[in-house]
Design a protein around this motif. Structure first.
Motif, PDB file in Angstrom:
ATOM      1  N   ILE A  66       0.688  -1.289   0.059  1.00 58.57           N
ATOM      2  CA  ILE A  66       0.036   0.040   0.008  1.00 58.57           C
ATOM      3  C   ILE A  66       1.027   1.061  -0.102  1.00 58.57           C
ATOM      4  O   ILE A  66       0.739   2.030  -0.677  1.00 58.57           O
ATOM      5  CB  ILE A  66      -0.990  -0.028   1.266  1.00 58.57           C
ATOM      6  CG1 ILE A  66      -1.928  -1.072   1.104  1.00 58.57           C
ATOM      7  CG2 ILE A  66      -1.623   1.358   1.534  1.00 58.57           C
ATOM      8  CD1 ILE A  66      -2.909  -1.302   2.339  1.00 58.57           C
ATOM      9  N   MET A  67       1.896   1.358   0.763  1.00 58.48           N
ATOM     10  CA  MET A  67       2.741   2.416   0.754  1.00 58.48           C
ATOM     11  C   MET A  67       3.564   2.495  -0.562  1.00 58.48           C
ATOM     12  O   MET A  67       3.661   3.792  -1.062  1.00 58.48           O
ATOM     13  CB  MET A  67       3.773   2.144   1.883  1.00 58.48           C
ATOM     14  CG  MET A  67       4.756   3.386   2.147  1.00 58.48           C
ATOM     15  SD  MET A  67       5.499   3.006   3.915  1.00 58.48           S
ATOM     16  CE  MET A  67       7.218   3.213   3.305  1.00 58.48           C
ATOM     17  N   ASP A  69       2.449   1.509  -3.299  1.00 55.35           N
ATOM     18  CA  ASP A  69       1.488   2.106  -4.487  1.00 55.35           C
ATOM     19  C   ASP A  69       1.032   3.565  -4.165  1.00 55.35           C
ATOM     20  O   ASP A  69       0.904   4.493  -5.135  1.00 55.35           O
ATOM     21  CB  ASP A  69       0.220   1.340  -4.217  1.00 55.35           C
ATOM     22  CG  ASP A  69       0.375  -0.018  -4.756  1.00 55.35           C
ATOM     23  OD1 ASP A  69       1.216  -0.452  -5.408  1.00 55.35           O
ATOM     24  OD2 ASP A  69      -0.714  -0.950  -4.547  1.00 55.35           O
ATOM     25  N   ARG A  70       0.883   3.885  -3.117  1.00 49.09           N
ATOM     26  CA  ARG A  70       0.554   5.403  -2.563  1.00 49.09           C
ATOM     27  C   ARG A  70       1.707   6.173  -3.182  1.00 49.09           C
ATOM     28  O   ARG A  70       1.585   7.413  -3.570  1.00 49.09           O
ATOM     29  CB  ARG A  70       0.477   5.642  -1.100  1.00 49.09           C
ATOM     30  CG  ARG A  70      -0.925   5.189  -0.646  1.00 49.09           C
ATOM     31  CD  ARG A  70      -1.973   5.756  -1.094  1.00 49.09           C
ATOM     32  NE  ARG A  70      -2.143   7.268  -0.930  1.00 49.09           N
ATOM     33  CZ  ARG A  70      -2.510   8.406  -1.504  1.00 49.09           C
ATOM     34  NH1 ARG A  70      -3.160   8.069  -2.427  1.00 49.09           N
ATOM     35  NH2 ARG A  70      -2.411   9.531  -0.747  1.00 49.09           N
ATOM     36  N   VAL A  73       1.578   7.026  -6.890  1.00 48.34           N
ATOM     37  CA  VAL A  73       0.541   7.905  -6.985  1.00 48.34           C
ATOM     38  C   VAL A  73       0.909   9.303  -6.824  1.00 48.34           C
ATOM     39  O   VAL A  73       0.819  10.373  -7.314  1.00 48.34           O
ATOM     40  CB  VAL A  73      -0.784   7.373  -6.180  1.00 48.34           C
ATOM     41  CG1 VAL A  73      -1.857   8.755  -6.268  1.00 48.34           C
ATOM     42  CG2 VAL A  73      -1.460   6.528  -6.633  1.00 48.34           C
ATOM     43  N   LEU A  74       1.713   9.652  -5.560  1.00 49.11           N
ATOM     44  CA  LEU A  74       2.181  10.822  -5.154  1.00 49.11           C
ATOM     45  C   LEU A  74       3.281  11.287  -5.874  1.00 49.11           C
ATOM     46  O   LEU A  74       3.383  12.579  -6.329  1.00 49.11           O
ATOM     47  CB  LEU A  74       2.490  10.908  -3.486  1.00 49.11           C
ATOM     48  CG  LEU A  74       1.313  10.732  -2.675  1.00 49.11           C
ATOM     49  CD1 LEU A  74       2.026  10.143  -1.192  1.00 49.11           C
ATOM     50  CD2 LEU A  74       0.399  11.734  -2.580  1.00 49.11           C
ATOM     51  N   LEU A  88       3.998  11.219   1.755  1.00 52.81           N
ATOM     52  CA  LEU A  88       3.740   9.997   2.325  1.00 52.81           C
ATOM     53  C   LEU A  88       3.996   9.938   3.798  1.00 52.81           C
ATOM     54  O   LEU A  88       3.320   8.948   4.322  1.00 52.81           O
ATOM     55  CB  LEU A  88       4.781   9.081   1.420  1.00 52.81           C
ATOM     56  CG  LEU A  88       4.367   7.561   1.511  1.00 52.81           C
ATOM     57  CD1 LEU A  88       2.819   7.210   1.031  1.00 52.81           C
ATOM     58  CD2 LEU A  88       5.364   6.668   1.072  1.00 52.81           C
ATOM     59  N   ASP A  91       0.616  10.263   5.220  1.00 50.53           N
ATOM     60  CA  ASP A  91      -0.492   9.933   4.402  1.00 50.53           C
ATOM     61  C   ASP A  91      -1.238   9.148   5.376  1.00 50.53           C
ATOM     62  O   ASP A  91      -0.816   7.811   5.851  1.00 50.53           O
ATOM     63  CB  ASP A  91      -0.127   8.982   3.216  1.00 50.53           C
ATOM     64  CG  ASP A  91      -1.249   8.673   2.334  1.00 50.53           C
ATOM     65  OD1 ASP A  91      -2.385   8.570   2.752  1.00 50.53           O
ATOM     66  OD2 ASP A  91      -0.793   8.807   0.806  1.00 50.53           O
ATOM     67  N   LEU A  93      -3.383   6.797   4.652  1.00 49.51           N
ATOM     68  CA  LEU A  93      -3.805   5.479   4.209  1.00 49.51           C
ATOM     69  C   LEU A  93      -2.658   4.503   4.312  1.00 49.51           C
ATOM     70  O   LEU A  93      -2.725   3.333   4.151  1.00 49.51           O
ATOM     71  CB  LEU A  93      -3.781   5.678   2.716  1.00 49.51           C
ATOM     72  CG  LEU A  93      -5.038   6.370   2.305  1.00 49.51           C
ATOM     73  CD1 LEU A  93      -5.183   6.556   0.702  1.00 49.51           C
ATOM     74  CD2 LEU A  93      -6.512   5.968   2.885  1.00 49.51           C
ATOM     75  N   VAL A  94      -1.293   4.934   4.900  1.00 45.61           N
ATOM     76  CA  VAL A  94      -0.232   4.308   5.356  1.00 45.61           C
ATOM     77  C   VAL A  94      -0.194   4.031   6.716  1.00 45.61           C
ATOM     78  O   VAL A  94      -0.296   4.845   7.658  1.00 45.61           O
ATOM     79  CB  VAL A  94       1.110   4.959   4.956  1.00 45.61           C
ATOM     80  CG1 VAL A  94       2.337   4.101   5.321  1.00 45.61           C
ATOM     81  CG2 VAL A  94       0.938   5.016   3.275  1.00 45.61           C
TER      82      VAL A  94
END
Length: 167
Positions: A66-67, A69-70, A73-74, A88, A91, A93-94
């Motif tokens: 997930i990290m 992937d984020r 994106v960033l 990040l 973030d 989501l992490v």
């Protein structure tokens, strides 16, 4: 369940709860609902059991994916891998333990590659805070461009809670 709120807070901060590891703390915080106190207590009581390790390893691998992937994106949103790493680090989501690991590496990089960059304050969690003008100068961009990149990435750089100034 006050204890569950403390577990969630510890997980968000990236630290362990009691004698649990940060990974186990995050796992319980994400896997167990606040309305399941018996399950949370059972997992906490049994956290030293080696039978948990495969599940924790899988959880950690998924969290790191997930990290990653984020970060992708960033990086696409900002066009800058260093800024993407900085974004990040906050973030939501992490998982917290990975954000904390990243913050430590970023702090080490700041000390090593930008020794003149000094925080102007500390947030309520003890994290250093920097003036956006100083960060922009350090990475060779304008304040407006740095703010635009953060806005495009959906990141609010305002510290949560109060900031204590460093003299």
């Amino acid at each position: 369940m006050t204890e569950f709120k403390e577990i969630r807070q510890a997980a968000n901060e990236g630290v362990g709860y009691g004698d649990m590891t940060p990974v186990m703390t995050a796992f319980i915080a994400l896997a167990v609902g606040e309305d399941q106190p018996a399950l949370a207590r059972s997992m906490m009581a049994d956290h030293g059991n080696p039978g948990w390790q495969p599940a924790l390893d899988t959880f950690d691998q998924a969290a790191r994916q997930i990290m990653s992937d984020r970060l992708d994106v960033l990086e696409r949103q900002t066009g800058d891998s260093v800024l993407a790493c900085c974004l990040l680090a906050d973030d939501p989501l992490v998982p917290g333990y990975l954000r904390l690991e990243l913050r430590r590496k970023l702090a080490e990089g700041l000390r090593r590659f930008m020794p003149g960059m000094k925080p102007t304050g500390m947030d309520a969690a003890g994290r250093p805070c920097y003036r956006i003008e100083d960060v922009a100068t350090a990475i060779g961009t304008s304040t407006e461009e740095l703010q635009r990149m953060a806005d495009d990435a959906g990141i609010d750089g305002t510290p949560a809670g109060s900031v204590s100034r460093i003299q």
